[in-house]
Design a protein around this motif. Sequence first.
Motif, mmCIF file in Angstrom:
data_model
loop_
_atom_site.group_PDB
_atom_site.id
_atom_site.type_symbol
_atom_site.label_atom_id
_atom_site.label_comp_id
_atom_site.label_asym_id
_atom_site.label_seq_id
_atom_site.Cartn_x
_atom_site.Cartn_y
_atom_site.Cartn_z
ATOM 1 N N GLU A 298 0.729 -1.086 -0.020
ATOM 2 C CA GLU A 298 0.102 -0.037 -0.002
ATOM 3 C C GLU A 298 0.732 1.185 -0.250
ATOM 4 O O GLU A 298 1.786 1.478 0.901
ATOM 5 C CB GLU A 298 -0.935 -0.025 1.244
ATOM 6 C CG GLU A 298 -2.229 0.901 0.960
ATOM 7 C CD GLU A 298 -2.891 0.977 2.421
ATOM 8 O OE1 GLU A 298 -3.700 1.736 2.603
ATOM 9 O OE2 GLU A 298 -2.447 0.082 3.181
ATOM 10 N N VAL A 299 0.675 2.209 -0.847
ATOM 11 C CA VAL A 299 1.235 3.241 -0.922
ATOM 12 C C VAL A 299 0.221 4.489 -0.498
ATOM 13 O O VAL A 299 -0.610 4.641 -1.247
ATOM 14 C CB VAL A 299 1.928 3.717 -2.244
ATOM 15 C CG1 VAL A 299 2.665 4.917 -2.520
ATOM 16 C CG2 VAL A 299 2.870 2.595 -2.965
ATOM 17 N N ARG A 300 0.420 5.019 0.730
ATOM 18 C CA ARG A 300 -0.321 6.154 1.167
ATOM 19 C C ARG A 300 0.032 7.360 1.298
ATOM 20 O O ARG A 300 1.287 7.677 1.887
ATOM 21 C CB ARG A 300 -1.113 5.597 2.520
ATOM 22 C CG ARG A 300 -2.433 6.114 2.938
ATOM 23 C CD ARG A 300 -2.570 5.678 4.188
ATOM 24 N NE ARG A 300 -2.830 4.483 4.090
ATOM 25 C CZ ARG A 300 -2.654 3.493 5.529
ATOM 26 N NH1 ARG A 300 -2.871 4.219 6.595
ATOM 27 N NH2 ARG A 300 -2.923 2.410 5.562
ATOM 28 N N ASP A 301 -0.898 8.402 0.820
ATOM 29 C CA ASP A 301 -0.247 9.999 0.940
ATOM 30 C C ASP A 301 -1.182 10.438 2.067
ATOM 31 O O ASP A 301 -2.249 10.063 2.149
ATOM 32 C CB ASP A 301 0.067 10.675 -0.426
ATOM 33 C CG ASP A 301 -1.417 11.026 -0.980
ATOM 34 O OD1 ASP A 301 -2.277 11.523 -0.349
ATOM 35 O OD2 ASP A 301 -1.776 10.333 -2.143
ATOM 36 N N SER A 302 -0.761 11.667 2.582
ATOM 37 C CA SER A 302 -1.590 12.469 3.645
ATOM 38 C C SER A 302 -2.033 13.759 2.665
ATOM 39 O O SER A 302 -2.059 14.915 3.288
ATOM 40 C CB SER A 302 -0.848 12.749 4.601
ATOM 41 O OG SER A 302 0.220 13.566 4.347
ATOM 42 N N GLY A 303 -2.080 13.687 1.548
ATOM 43 C CA GLY A 303 -2.658 14.835 0.608
ATOM 44 C C GLY A 303 -4.096 15.195 0.623
ATOM 45 O O GLY A 303 -4.813 14.755 1.643
ATOM 46 N N ARG A 304 -4.344 16.076 -0.133
ATOM 47 C CA ARG A 304 -5.687 16.347 -0.067
ATOM 48 C C ARG A 304 -7.165 15.692 -0.433
ATOM 49 O O ARG A 304 -8.187 15.489 -0.266
ATOM 50 C CB ARG A 304 -6.045 17.654 -0.939
ATOM 51 C CG ARG A 304 -6.120 17.677 -2.613
ATOM 52 C CD ARG A 304 -6.047 18.914 -2.997
ATOM 53 N NE ARG A 304 -5.512 19.223 -4.114
ATOM 54 C CZ ARG A 304 -5.723 20.332 -4.570
ATOM 55 N NH1 ARG A 304 -6.381 21.469 -4.063
ATOM 56 N NH2 ARG A 304 -4.641 20.752 -5.656
ATOM 57 N N GLY A 305 -6.614 14.462 -1.179
ATOM 58 C CA GLY A 305 -7.451 13.176 -1.530
ATOM 59 C C GLY A 305 -8.204 13.675 -2.714
ATOM 60 O O GLY A 305 -7.929 14.547 -3.377
ATOM 61 N N GLY B 213 -6.223 11.858 2.137
ATOM 62 C CA GLY B 213 -5.304 11.507 1.389
ATOM 63 C C GLY B 213 -5.990 10.299 0.513
ATOM 64 O O GLY B 213 -7.148 9.939 0.486
ATOM 65 N N THR B 214 -4.751 9.644 -0.176
ATOM 66 C CA THR B 214 -5.322 8.721 -1.134
ATOM 67 C C THR B 214 -4.191 7.630 -0.613
ATOM 68 O O THR B 214 -3.311 7.791 -0.530
ATOM 69 C CB THR B 214 -4.987 9.266 -2.565
ATOM 70 O OG1 THR B 214 -5.860 10.455 -2.661
ATOM 71 C CG2 THR B 214 -5.307 8.342 -3.644
ATOM 72 N N SER B 215 -4.942 6.403 -1.098
ATOM 73 C CA SER B 215 -4.083 5.086 -0.858
ATOM 74 C C SER B 215 -4.234 4.144 -2.100
ATOM 75 O O SER B 215 -5.327 4.089 -2.714
ATOM 76 C CB SER B 215 -4.534 4.448 0.341
ATOM 77 O OG SER B 215 -4.167 3.091 0.357
ATOM 78 N N VAL B 216 -3.273 3.587 -2.643
ATOM 79 C CA VAL B 216 -3.168 3.017 -3.610
ATOM 80 C C VAL B 216 -2.558 1.523 -3.259
ATOM 81 O O VAL B 216 -1.687 1.430 -2.520
ATOM 82 C CB VAL B 216 -2.375 3.260 -4.845
ATOM 83 C CG1 VAL B 216 -2.300 2.501 -6.063
ATOM 84 C CG2 VAL B 216 -2.792 4.653 -5.300
ATOM 85 N N ARG B 217 -3.339 0.602 -3.173
ATOM 86 C CA ARG B 217 -3.139 -1.091 -2.989
ATOM 87 C C ARG B 217 -2.925 -1.816 -4.084
ATOM 88 O O ARG B 217 -3.749 -1.961 -4.818
ATOM 89 C CB ARG B 217 -4.122 -1.400 -1.798
ATOM 90 C CG ARG B 217 -3.826 -2.900 -1.162
ATOM 91 C CD ARG B 217 -5.072 -2.991 -0.319
ATOM 92 N NE ARG B 217 -4.983 -4.349 0.392
ATOM 93 C CZ ARG B 217 -5.348 -5.581 -0.462
ATOM 94 N NH1 ARG B 217 -5.468 -5.808 -1.356
ATOM 95 N NH2 ARG B 217 -4.783 -6.357 0.449
#
Lengths: 258, 143
Positions: free
Chosen positions: A193-200, A248-252
Amino acid sequence: MTENLRQSRSEMVRLNDELAGKVAQLERAQAALVQSEKLASIGEMSAAVAHGLRNPLASLRASAQLVLRHPGTPGAAEQLQAILDEVDRLDRRISHLLTFSRPAPFRPVPERVSTLVQEVLPAFAERLRTQGVTLDLQIPETLPEILADTMKLEQALVELVSNALDAMPTGGTLKLVASVASDAGGIGGVAIEVRDSGRGIAPETLQSVGQPFFTTRSEGTGLGLATARRFVEQHGGRLDVSSTLGEGTSVRIWLPKA
Amino acid sequence: MNSATILVVDDERTLARAIKAYLEEAGYGVEIAADAESALPLVASLRPDVVITDVRLPGMDGIALLGKIREFDPSISVIVMTAHGSIEGAVAAVKLGAFDYLKKPLDLEELRLLADRARETSALKQELSYYRKGLGATTRSPR
């Protein structure tokens, strides 16, 4: 008795003919369905390509219109530079599209997820530092190996990390988490999982994310996530995106074990 | 010359700047926002006569922005731009109350003419709202 046999035989022949007719009908329906799916997918792709090209074209046209209005002014020189930049942007998009659509050989070998991640991360050290992004890495060494075409999976990870950093221009946390996971059919594998804490990403936009040429950034080509998904699926894996606005957004990605 | 204000919302910086330059020449005051989130405070502070927005924006999209603007002040005319292969999104925007839509790549003069009409409509709506309020105050006032 003979008459009964003759009647039965004749009935079987009739039923057989009927079955053959139904099979032919089903085959025709299946072929039509495949054709319509192909056309729908070409239609979606064409719409995405059109969008990816029309935005730079809009900038080109508007800049050219301004130059025509006031040729020979300092503003015109600025607009001409903008035109050159937009031409380069169009060229980059076309190059990425060609890379995306070109078939390439698939050469998988057993590999550790931690090795793949370690190969990718050094390229982002500078961006992590300048953008003030904290890296939270949770990749256990005990994970089972996966069958990986390393070049392709590293490229997929590069695209995902790059997207995550684009989402956090003023800092945040980039989380990379890997764990043992089975797919819906119970096949064992590894999830990354690659997860950021951006605005989504807004829910209405999320459904288009990953389509070729779809991008929410004017500088993006809209092919990064599409390329990552293509490479992951080539490995028999899958890629899912989830996002919450403001969080944020998460790519799994899930990949079967070797 | 006119003193109306237009807010352009598009993350295509080159296009947004070209629209700004063209409309400023036509006498408009023009501000730019690169996304819907930064456009909303500008809508509240500038109270623009017209908002020109792309459908596809980073974060909240142009259709959601249209909805927020309609809630805030329905007299603000919103023009929607789309670069998509189909115009369904733009047509949906018009059904939701957008003044009109333009397909990218667009003609700046066409956009200017549309902005003129949108500004007139906006002014008429504001005037109507003003008289309605006045009428309400008159009928409510004690005799």
